[in-house]
Design a protein around this motif. Structure first.
Motif, mmCIF file in Angstrom:
data_model
loop_
_atom_site.group_PDB
_atom_site.id
_atom_site.type_symbol
_atom_site.label_atom_id
_atom_site.label_comp_id
_atom_site.label_asym_id
_atom_site.label_seq_id
_atom_site.Cartn_x
_atom_site.Cartn_y
_atom_site.Cartn_z
ATOM 1 N N SER A 51 0.814 -1.216 0.000
ATOM 2 C CA SER A 51 0.000 0.000 0.000
ATOM 3 C C SER A 51 0.849 1.269 0.000
ATOM 4 O O SER A 51 0.310 2.376 -0.081
ATOM 5 C CB SER A 51 -0.912 0.020 1.237
ATOM 6 N N ASP A 52 2.187 1.119 0.087
ATOM 7 C CA ASP A 52 3.052 2.289 0.125
ATOM 8 C C ASP A 52 3.586 2.674 -1.246
ATOM 9 O O ASP A 52 4.452 3.551 -1.363
ATOM 10 C CB ASP A 52 4.218 2.055 1.092
ATOM 11 N N MET A 53 3.103 2.032 -2.279
ATOM 12 C CA MET A 53 3.480 2.364 -3.653
ATOM 13 C C MET A 53 2.328 2.019 -4.577
ATOM 14 O O MET A 53 1.485 1.173 -4.261
ATOM 15 C CB MET A 53 4.750 1.610 -4.078
ATOM 16 N N THR A 54 2.276 2.664 -5.722
ATOM 17 C CA THR A 54 1.238 2.394 -6.717
ATOM 18 C C THR A 54 1.898 1.914 -8.001
ATOM 19 O O THR A 54 2.769 2.609 -8.553
ATOM 20 C CB THR A 54 0.410 3.654 -7.014
ATOM 21 N N ILE A 55 1.532 0.729 -8.458
ATOM 22 C CA ILE A 55 2.090 0.205 -9.705
ATOM 23 C C ILE A 55 1.373 0.845 -10.885
ATOM 24 O O ILE A 55 0.146 0.789 -10.999
ATOM 25 C CB ILE A 55 1.958 -1.331 -9.761
ATOM 26 N N LEU A 56 2.143 1.462 -11.764
ATOM 27 C CA LEU A 56 1.591 2.128 -12.942
ATOM 28 C C LEU A 56 1.716 1.285 -14.203
ATOM 29 O O LEU A 56 0.885 1.384 -15.099
ATOM 30 C CB LEU A 56 2.294 3.472 -13.165
ATOM 31 N N GLU A 57 2.765 0.471 -14.254
ATOM 32 C CA GLU A 57 3.025 -0.282 -15.493
ATOM 33 C C GLU A 57 3.854 -1.517 -15.177
ATOM 34 O O GLU A 57 4.718 -1.478 -14.294
ATOM 35 C CB GLU A 57 3.775 0.617 -16.486
ATOM 36 N N GLU A 58 3.587 -2.597 -15.895
ATOM 37 C CA GLU A 58 4.373 -3.822 -15.776
ATOM 38 C C GLU A 58 4.775 -4.293 -17.174
ATOM 39 O O GLU A 58 3.958 -4.272 -18.097
ATOM 40 C CB GLU A 58 3.575 -4.924 -15.073
ATOM 41 N N ARG A 59 6.024 -4.705 -17.301
ATOM 42 C CA ARG A 59 6.508 -5.243 -18.580
ATOM 43 C C ARG A 59 7.239 -6.562 -18.297
ATOM 44 O O ARG A 59 8.287 -6.563 -17.651
ATOM 45 C CB ARG A 59 7.429 -4.235 -19.277
ATOM 46 N N ASP A 60 6.683 -7.643 -18.789
ATOM 47 C CA ASP A 60 7.232 -8.969 -18.526
ATOM 48 C C ASP A 60 8.144 -9.395 -19.672
ATOM 49 O O ASP A 60 7.688 -9.943 -20.679
ATOM 50 C CB ASP A 60 6.095 -9.982 -18.354
ATOM 51 N N TYR A 61 9.442 -9.131 -19.499
ATOM 52 C CA TYR A 61 10.427 -9.562 -20.488
ATOM 53 C C TYR A 61 11.009 -10.934 -20.148
ATOM 54 O O TYR A 61 11.950 -11.379 -20.799
ATOM 55 C CB TYR A 61 11.566 -8.541 -20.591
ATOM 56 N N VAL A 62 10.456 -11.577 -19.113
ATOM 57 C CA VAL A 62 10.866 -12.952 -18.806
ATOM 58 C C VAL A 62 10.128 -13.903 -19.743
ATOM 59 O O VAL A 62 10.727 -14.762 -20.392
ATOM 60 C CB VAL A 62 10.573 -13.297 -17.336
ATOM 61 N N THR A 63 8.813 -13.734 -19.814
ATOM 62 C CA THR A 63 7.999 -14.537 -20.728
ATOM 63 C C THR A 63 8.114 -14.011 -22.154
ATOM 64 O O THR A 63 8.260 -14.791 -23.101
ATOM 65 C CB THR A 63 6.524 -14.511 -20.287
ATOM 66 N N ASN A 64 8.071 -12.690 -22.294
ATOM 67 C CA ASN A 64 8.163 -12.053 -23.615
ATOM 68 C C ASN A 64 9.580 -11.523 -23.806
ATOM 69 O O ASN A 64 9.828 -10.314 -23.738
ATOM 70 C CB ASN A 64 7.135 -10.919 -23.716
ATOM 71 N N VAL A 65 10.492 -12.447 -24.040
ATOM 72 C CA VAL A 65 11.905 -12.106 -24.125
ATOM 73 C C VAL A 65 12.165 -11.157 -25.292
ATOM 74 O O VAL A 65 11.550 -11.261 -26.358
ATOM 75 C CB VAL A 65 12.751 -13.387 -24.265
ATOM 76 N N LYS A 66 13.080 -10.198 -25.083
ATOM 77 C CA LYS A 66 13.436 -9.268 -26.144
ATOM 78 C C LYS A 66 14.262 -9.991 -27.217
ATOM 79 O O LYS A 66 14.896 -11.010 -26.938
ATOM 80 C CB LYS A 66 14.245 -8.101 -25.573
ATOM 81 N N PRO A 67 14.266 -9.483 -28.450
ATOM 82 C CA PRO A 67 15.045 -10.120 -29.531
ATOM 83 C C PRO A 67 16.524 -10.304 -29.188
ATOM 84 O O PRO A 67 17.170 -11.249 -29.649
ATOM 85 C CB PRO A 67 14.865 -9.156 -30.704
ATOM 86 N N SER A 68 17.069 -9.407 -28.370
ATOM 87 C CA SER A 68 18.481 -9.500 -27.998
ATOM 88 C C SER A 68 18.768 -10.671 -27.069
ATOM 89 O O SER A 68 19.907 -11.090 -26.918
ATOM 90 C CB SER A 68 18.923 -8.207 -27.299
ATOM 91 N N GLY A 69 17.703 -11.196 -26.435
ATOM 92 C CA GLY A 69 17.873 -12.249 -25.433
ATOM 93 C C GLY A 69 17.659 -11.735 -24.020
ATOM 94 O O GLY A 69 17.689 -12.518 -23.064
ATOM 95 N N TYR A 70 17.427 -10.434 -23.873
ATOM 96 C CA TYR A 70 17.258 -9.809 -22.554
ATOM 97 C C TYR A 70 16.002 -10.319 -21.871
ATOM 98 O O TYR A 70 14.928 -10.381 -22.461
ATOM 99 C CB TYR A 70 17.172 -8.288 -22.716
ATOM 100 N N ARG A 71 16.164 -10.687 -20.590
ATOM 101 C CA ARG A 71 15.042 -11.124 -19.765
ATOM 102 C C ARG A 71 15.055 -10.378 -18.433
ATOM 103 O O ARG A 71 16.089 -10.262 -17.784
ATOM 104 C CB ARG A 71 15.087 -12.638 -19.507
#
Length: 229
Positions: A97-117
């Protein structure tokens, strides 16, 4: 125009300091309960001024929109032992409750073309200043130790090649990323064995009495003397 960058960045440094304490406190709570902690360790930093200015030019961020459009001036990184821990940590952050999540980006499941997770979370966090409350943006990256090793190397190489990697190097980095992820998967397969072993080790370490420094120094001297004989 920002004339005093130290003053501008002060709330961001305060946020990083506070969040590191809170996130490390979560790890401590698991340890005190004798449970596996999904958080291995936490680091944090405020983006250097030169990096902020470079990104403003590259991303076409106007100075009067800096606080709204640059999400990672304050950055936290949470390292985990297992891939499964990443999503446990994400759920824990969602419940706070001490922070508000504005955005989430899942690069673990949706791996970047470079291989970044990694799993990126942008939060809005309130800091209490003498002038009142100020809400700032911060980015939390959650990743395994293997993912972090690869990302650190890739980040260093990026400075040399400015993102334009030679084709052979890019292919090698992608293969290395896959190898790191295979390592994560192998560790996940035996994670229950690992967690049990770590719990036993922690219990055994906690049960051992802590010796005074002078006694430890005496033992070291005796050991060195006997080694010389």
């Amino acid at each position: 125009m920002i004339e005093n960058w130290q003053h501008f960045l002060l709330p961001y440094q305060q946020a990083v300091n506070e969040l590191k304490v809170k996130l490390r406190g979560m790890r401590k709570q698991y340890q005190e309960q004798g449970k596996h902690s999904p958080i291995e360790f936490v680091t944090g930093r405020v983006k250097p001024v030169d990096s902020i200015k470079e990104k403003m030019v590259r991303r076409h961020v106007q100075e009067d929109r800096l606080e709204q459009d640059m999400q990672d001036i304050a950055g936290l990184r949470i390292m985990c032992q297992f891939v499964e821990d990443i999503y446990v940590v994400v759920d824990l952050l969602r419940q706070r409750s001490d922070m508000t999540i504005l955005e989430e980006r899942d690069y673990v499941t949706n791996v970047k073309p470079s291989g970044y997770r990694s799993y990126h979370i942008v939060i809005e966090y309130p800091v209490q200043l003498v002038t009142g409350e100020k809400k700032i943006l911060a980015e939390i990256q959650v990743r395994t130790l293997a993912m972090n090793f690869w990302a650190t190397i890739e980040h260093s190489l990026n400075y040399k090649y400015q993102g334009a990697f030679p084709e052979e190097l890019s292919a090698r980095l992608q293969r290395a990323a896959e190898a790191a992820f295979r390592l994560d998967n192998e560790m996940s397969e035996i994670r229950e064995e690992i967690k049990e072993a770590q719990t036993l080790f922690s219990q055994r370490t906690a049960a051992q009495p802590i010796k005074a420094d002078d006694e430890q120094d005496k033992e070291k001297r005796q050991h060195n003397e006997s080694s010389d004989l």
